[in-house]
Design an enzyme around this catalytic site. Structure first.
Site, short mmCIF file in Angstrom:
data_model
loop_
_atom_site.label_atom_id
_atom_site.label_comp_id
_atom_site.label_asym_id
_atom_site.label_seq_id
_atom_site.Cartn_x
_atom_site.Cartn_y
_atom_site.Cartn_z
N SER A 83 15.50 50.27 42.65
CA SER A 83 16.88 50.04 42.18
C SER A 83 17.82 49.91 43.37
O SER A 83 17.57 50.48 44.43
CB SER A 83 17.33 51.23 41.32
OG SER A 83 18.71 51.16 41.06
N TYR A 97 18.42 60.56 40.84
CA TYR A 97 17.99 59.18 40.57
C TYR A 97 17.99 58.37 41.88
O TYR A 97 17.01 57.68 42.20
CB TYR A 97 18.90 58.54 39.53
CG TYR A 97 18.44 57.17 39.11
CD1 TYR A 97 17.43 57.02 38.17
CD2 TYR A 97 18.99 56.02 39.68
CE1 TYR A 97 17.00 55.76 37.79
CE2 TYR A 97 18.56 54.76 39.31
CZ TYR A 97 17.57 54.63 38.36
OH TYR A 97 17.13 53.37 38.01
#
Ligand code: NDP
Length: 266
Positions: free
Chosen positions: A143, A156
């Site tokens: 990501s 995350y």
């Protein structure tokens, strides 16, 4: 020069939803026998039915990628049904807000276990056979959030940054082995993961379009593919931004005891 992937066996984790589901659909349409892996069997079977109706080939294996033996068994099941695996998309992931008062340690552990160890377990399960055959591609869906730690997204972002580093090292280590490694760092994509984010998501893209780009990058043998480019630039630039500026931009997230999910690329 982009080459066809037709006939290559592709294993996809997190194929029951979002990006993984769309990867399974599009790769099958392009002639790849696809191995569909996730914890929920029902949506995997539904995708399998769609693929069969479209004339494609698929196999389903249920596994939690955070449990090493489960994903090893799943890779073995797919191999037995479809043959040696040529492409592995380690895509399964979870997005959970990192809270600070109280710290939600169990959820942080789940994020790290799924997003980091899940990727490592998945790729490691497929790698030995690829090395023996001297061919294969390992693809990690990371990501843009891996480029910068963000308030409320610490776990995350950390999981994705670690995936990026792990894949960088692996790619260089595998350089002469015939096995290629691609890291994919998307920005915001319309999936169940972003469904509850009720704020402006810059560069938001449909899963269909995002997956088209991902497959193109894999065909081209791209090492690290970060997109869309303007969000990639924004995130890279933010690395040089002082904390106080970041804190001001993301004020609610930085200071709130239990921040709501912030507008960062997930
Ligand atoms: P979804 O929530 O739609 O899908 C997540 C998938 O991962 C599901 O199929 C889920 O299946 C699977 N999964 C989650 N935990 C596990 C586990 N422990 N074991 C096996 N499978 C698991 O999210 P997306 O499609 O959006 O996300 C896919 C990947 O893309 C993730 O790694 C995410 O971090 C990344 N990403 C997403 C972005 C976005 O904007 N959507 C942007 C950047 C990256 P099941 O519950 O059945 O196990």
């Amino acid at each position: 020069m982009a080459r066809s992937l037709a006939g290559q066996v592709a294993l996809i984790t997190g194929a029951s939803s979002g990006i993984g589901w769309e990867l399974g659909r599009q790769l099958a349409l392009q002639g790849c026998p696809v191995g569909l892996v996730a914890r929920r069997e029902q949506p995997l079977r539904e995708l399998q039915q769609i693929i069969t109706q479209a004339g494609g080939t698929s196999a389903v294996a249920v596994a939690d990628v955070a449990e090493r033996h489960q994903i090893e068994n799943a890779v073995q099941q797919i191999r037995e049904q479809l043959g040696p695996v040529d492409l592995v998309f380690a895509n399964a992931g979870v997005g959970k807000t990192t809270q600070i008062h109280p710290v939600n340690v169990a959820e942080v552990e789940q994020v790290i276990r799924t997003n980091l160890l899940g990727v490592i377990y998945t790729l490691s399960a497929a790698l030995p056979e690829m090395l023996t055959r001297g061919t294969g591609r390992l693809i990690g869906i990371s990501s843009l959030a891996g480029y910068r730690g963000l308030p409320g997204e610490s776990a995350y972002c950390a999981s994705k940054a670690a995936v990026n580093s792990y894949l960088d090292g692996l790619r260089i280590q595998l350089r002469d082995s015939g096995v290629r490694v691609t890291t994919i760092c998307p920005g915001f994509i319309t999936t169940p993961m972003t469904a509850n984010m009720n704020f402006h998501l810059p560069g938001l893209m449909t899963a269909e379009k995002a997956v088209q780009r991902m497959i193109r990058a894999v065909k081209a043998g791209t090492k690290v593919y970060s997109f869309p480019w303007h969000v990639h630039m924004m995130v890279k630039f933010s690395r040089w931004m002082p904390d106080r500026v970041m804190a001001r931009i993301m004020r609610d997230k930085a200071m709130a005891p239990n921040p709501v999910t912030p507008p960062s690329p997930t």
